[in-house]
Design a protein around this motif. Structure first.
Motif, PDB file in Angstrom:
ATOM      1  N   SER A 192     -12.390 106.523  60.232  1.00 60.28           N
ATOM      2  CA  SER A 192     -12.393 107.726  59.397  1.00 60.28           C
ATOM      3  C   SER A 192     -13.668 108.511  59.676  1.00 60.28           C
ATOM      4  O   SER A 192     -14.723 107.927  59.924  1.00 60.28           O
ATOM      5  CB  SER A 192     -12.311 107.346  57.914  1.00 60.28           C
ATOM      6  OG  SER A 192     -12.255 108.488  57.100  1.00 60.28           O
ATOM      7  N   ILE A 193     -13.542 109.835  59.640  1.00 58.44           N
ATOM      8  CA  ILE A 193     -14.692 110.690  59.928  1.00 58.44           C
ATOM      9  C   ILE A 193     -14.556 111.983  59.128  1.00 58.44           C
ATOM     10  O   ILE A 193     -13.454 112.515  58.981  1.00 58.44           O
ATOM     11  CB  ILE A 193     -14.779 110.975  61.452  1.00 58.44           C
ATOM     12  CG1 ILE A 193     -16.052 111.742  61.800  1.00 58.44           C
ATOM     13  CG2 ILE A 193     -13.554 111.700  61.965  1.00 58.44           C
ATOM     14  CD1 ILE A 193     -16.291 111.819  63.301  1.00 58.44           C
ATOM     15  N   SER A 194     -15.648 112.444  58.572  1.00 58.40           N
ATOM     16  CA  SER A 194     -15.597 113.657  57.761  1.00 58.40           C
ATOM     17  C   SER A 194     -15.883 114.886  58.603  1.00 58.40           C
ATOM     18  O   SER A 194     -16.446 114.803  59.695  1.00 58.40           O
ATOM     19  CB  SER A 194     -16.622 113.577  56.622  1.00 58.40           C
ATOM     20  OG  SER A 194     -17.940 113.791  57.113  1.00 58.40           O
ATOM     21  N   ASP A 195     -15.487 116.007  58.079  1.00 61.33           N
ATOM     22  CA  ASP A 195     -15.900 117.276  58.669  1.00 61.33           C
ATOM     23  C   ASP A 195     -17.404 117.428  58.457  1.00 61.33           C
ATOM     24  O   ASP A 195     -18.014 116.701  57.658  1.00 61.33           O
ATOM     25  CB  ASP A 195     -15.133 118.416  57.994  1.00 61.33           C
ATOM     26  CG  ASP A 195     -15.227 119.719  58.783  1.00 61.33           C
ATOM     27  OD1 ASP A 195     -15.910 119.738  59.834  1.00 61.33           O
ATOM     28  OD2 ASP A 195     -14.621 120.712  58.353  1.00 61.33           O
ATOM     29  N   ALA A 196     -18.027 118.347  59.189  1.00 59.54           N
ATOM     30  CA  ALA A 196     -19.437 118.626  58.967  1.00 59.54           C
ATOM     31  C   ALA A 196     -19.601 119.259  57.585  1.00 59.54           C
ATOM     32  O   ALA A 196     -18.952 120.251  57.267  1.00 59.54           O
ATOM     33  CB  ALA A 196     -19.961 119.558  60.049  1.00 59.54           C
ATOM     34  N   VAL A 212     -19.102 108.711  58.623  1.00 54.96           N
ATOM     35  CA  VAL A 212     -18.241 107.987  59.561  1.00 54.96           C
ATOM     36  C   VAL A 212     -17.993 106.597  58.987  1.00 54.96           C
ATOM     37  O   VAL A 212     -18.937 105.926  58.536  1.00 54.96           O
ATOM     38  CB  VAL A 212     -18.905 107.880  60.955  1.00 54.96           C
ATOM     39  CG1 VAL A 212     -18.058 107.024  61.895  1.00 54.96           C
ATOM     40  CG2 VAL A 212     -19.144 109.264  61.547  1.00 54.96           C
ATOM     41  N   ILE A 213     -16.745 106.161  58.987  1.00 52.59           N
ATOM     42  CA  ILE A 213     -16.405 104.834  58.486  1.00 52.59           C
ATOM     43  C   ILE A 213     -16.039 103.934  59.660  1.00 52.59           C
ATOM     44  O   ILE A 213     -15.169 104.265  60.466  1.00 52.59           O
ATOM     45  CB  ILE A 213     -15.222 104.881  57.491  1.00 52.59           C
ATOM     46  CG1 ILE A 213     -15.532 105.851  56.342  1.00 52.59           C
ATOM     47  CG2 ILE A 213     -14.928 103.479  56.959  1.00 52.59           C
ATOM     48  CD1 ILE A 213     -16.717 105.474  55.490  1.00 52.59           C
ATOM     49  N   LEU A 214     -16.716 102.780  59.743  1.00 55.92           N
ATOM     50  CA  LEU A 214     -16.432 101.785  60.774  1.00 55.92           C
ATOM     51  C   LEU A 214     -15.619 100.639  60.176  1.00 55.92           C
ATOM     52  O   LEU A 214     -15.772 100.299  58.999  1.00 55.92           O
ATOM     53  CB  LEU A 214     -17.731 101.216  61.352  1.00 55.92           C
ATOM     54  CG  LEU A 214     -18.655 102.143  62.140  1.00 55.92           C
ATOM     55  CD1 LEU A 214     -19.846 101.356  62.666  1.00 55.92           C
ATOM     56  CD2 LEU A 214     -17.922 102.833  63.265  1.00 55.92           C
ATOM     57  N   LEU A 259     -17.531  99.745  56.770  1.00 58.78           N
ATOM     58  CA  LEU A 259     -18.926 100.088  56.516  1.00 58.78           C
ATOM     59  C   LEU A 259     -19.108 101.589  56.681  1.00 58.78           C
ATOM     60  O   LEU A 259     -18.639 102.169  57.661  1.00 58.78           O
ATOM     61  CB  LEU A 259     -19.844  99.340  57.492  1.00 58.78           C
ATOM     62  CG  LEU A 259     -21.352  99.598  57.374  1.00 58.78           C
ATOM     63  CD1 LEU A 259     -21.885  99.041  56.048  1.00 58.78           C
ATOM     64  CD2 LEU A 259     -22.100  98.965  58.541  1.00 58.78           C
ATOM     65  N   GLU A 260     -19.798 102.204  55.732  1.00 58.55           N
ATOM     66  CA  GLU A 260     -20.063 103.646  55.795  1.00 58.55           C
ATOM     67  C   GLU A 260     -21.329 103.929  56.609  1.00 58.55           C
ATOM     68  O   GLU A 260     -22.335 103.240  56.472  1.00 58.55           O
ATOM     69  CB  GLU A 260     -20.238 104.199  54.379  1.00 58.55           C
ATOM     70  CG  GLU A 260     -20.541 105.688  54.337  1.00 58.55           C
ATOM     71  CD  GLU A 260     -20.736 106.193  52.926  1.00 58.55           C
ATOM     72  OE1 GLU A 260     -19.729 106.383  52.218  1.00 58.55           O
ATOM     73  OE2 GLU A 260     -21.905 106.381  52.520  1.00 58.55           O
ATOM     74  N   CYS A 261     -21.251 104.943  57.453  1.00 57.36           N
ATOM     75  CA  CYS A 261     -22.405 105.427  58.215  1.00 57.36           C
ATOM     76  C   CYS A 261     -22.626 106.891  57.842  1.00 57.36           C
ATOM     77  O   CYS A 261     -21.667 107.655  57.750  1.00 57.36           O
ATOM     78  CB  CYS A 261     -22.174 105.320  59.717  1.00 57.36           C
ATOM     79  SG  CYS A 261     -21.618 103.693  60.278  1.00 57.36           S
ATOM     80  N   CYS A 262     -23.863 107.272  57.637  1.00 58.92           N
ATOM     81  CA  CYS A 262     -24.171 108.649  57.238  1.00 58.92           C
ATOM     82  C   CYS A 262     -25.101 109.280  58.277  1.00 58.92           C
ATOM     83  O   CYS A 262     -26.139 108.701  58.626  1.00 58.92           O
ATOM     84  CB  CYS A 262     -24.833 108.656  55.862  1.00 58.92           C
ATOM     85  SG  CYS A 262     -24.834 110.271  55.057  1.00 58.92           S
ATOM     86  N   SER A 267     -24.860 101.814  53.026  1.00 63.32           N
ATOM     87  CA  SER A 267     -24.592 102.873  53.989  1.00 63.32           C
ATOM     88  C   SER A 267     -25.671 102.799  55.057  1.00 63.32           C
ATOM     89  O   SER A 267     -26.860 102.718  54.739  1.00 63.32           O
ATOM     90  CB  SER A 267     -24.627 104.251  53.306  1.00 63.32           C
ATOM     91  OG  SER A 267     -24.420 105.293  54.248  1.00 63.32           O
ATOM     92  N   VAL A 268     -25.266 102.785  56.324  1.00 60.03           N
ATOM     93  CA  VAL A 268     -26.250 102.718  57.396  1.00 60.03           C
ATOM     94  C   VAL A 268     -26.492 104.112  57.956  1.00 60.03           C
ATOM     95  O   VAL A 268     -25.604 104.971  57.948  1.00 60.03           O
ATOM     96  CB  VAL A 268     -25.829 101.758  58.523  1.00 60.03           C
ATOM     97  CG1 VAL A 268     -25.665 100.353  57.983  1.00 60.03           C
ATOM     98  CG2 VAL A 268     -24.554 102.218  59.202  1.00 60.03           C
TER      99      VAL A 268
END
Length: 286
Positions: free
Chosen positions: A147-151, A166-168, A176-179, A218-219
């Protein structure tokens, strides 16, 4: 004659004539923001055979001596260096000390001491919830982008910026959420536009920090050293992709990256950096 090697975790200013054997896993130049030509220092993260890590700093006037012989992924025997407190506003690693190279620091390139040339030290996603990582711990994570968000635009200190989530997912189904803020967000623009036909996209975020919001991890990239790999042609990504594609119930025909939409309060950049000061520094990777 046998050389006594000190493990990085045992480094201490009280040691006389310490010698280490370590791999360089990240190198960058530190400089004032928006002034990359005014270099403060050349910095590196070193890692030994046991996975211990320490930061090393080379001051501006010694960079010309060491930069030509320091390569990411290479292993070195190092002696005649200084050991000092790992202090400052933003200590990069949890190690109590860091190294300083002098003009007479001896740096000898040696054969690789393991089969991990990039120095990856992956954490299981469950580790981030089973215990709380400190702000001074750098971790490596690997997973498939699901999963990935818009800017998402925001304004910080009067300047318009963007961020992206971004979700891994690992091969056990844990997520895991990445910011990503600022220019890091731009690295995902093409992937976001092509998410419906992207297939399996494996991402590695090396030397990243972990933050917690309402106990949720969140990483995010650390200030200087973090390295990002997206579908690079390296063994670790190939092996993960193979294992992920072989998990029960996986259907490559129906696999795609979905658009991420938060259902909770959005984390602002002020929330993210609350409690931390700006030292006015920046960096350049090379």
């Amino acid at each position: 004659m046998e050389i006594n090697i000190t493990q990085l975790c045992d480094l201490d200013p009280m040691l006389d004539d310490a010698k280490i054997l370590a791999r360089v896993i990240s190198i960058w130049k530190s400089h004032p923001k928006q002034r990359p030509n005014e270099v403060w220092s050349l910095d590196a993260v070193l890692q030994d055979q046991m996975g211990n890590r320490v930061q090393a700093t080379i001051r501006n006037h010694d960079i010309k001596k060491f930069q030509p012989i320091l390569d990411e992924g290479a292993c070195y025997r190092i002696s005649n260096f200084g050991i000092g407190e790992n202090s400052g506003n933003f200590p990069l690693l949890e190690h109590r000390f860091k190294l300083s190279f002098f003009k007479n620091t001896a740096l000898t390139r040696v054969e690789s001491f393991d089969s991990n040339p990039r120095g990856f030290r992956f954490e299981h996603f469950g580790a981030f919830t089973s215990r709380k990582f400190s702000e001074r711990e750098l971790s490596d994570v690997i997973g498939t982008i699901v999963s990935i968000s818009d800017a998402i635009p925001f304004n910080y200190a009067g300047v318009d910026k963007i961020r992206r989530t971004v979700i891994l997912e690992d091969y056990e189904g844990a997520r895991l959420e990445c910011c990503f803020f600022y220019s890091w967000s731009d690295k995902f623009s093409k992937l976001y536009d092509e998410r419906d036909k992207s297939g399996i996209v494996v991402m590695i975020l090396q030397l990243c920090k972990v933050k917690y919001f309402n106990e949720k991890p969140s990483v995010t990239p650390a200030m200087y050293s973090t390295k990002l790999y997206i579908n690079n042609d390296i063994p670790e990504i190939a092996a993960f992709r193979k294992r992920y594609s072989e998990k029960e119930g996986f259907d490559p025909e129906n696999h795609s990256i979905v658009q991420f939409t938060s259902v909770k309060k959005e984390v602002t950049v002020e929330d993210f950096f609350r409690g931390r000061q700006n030292d006015g520094g920046s960096y350049t990777r090379f």
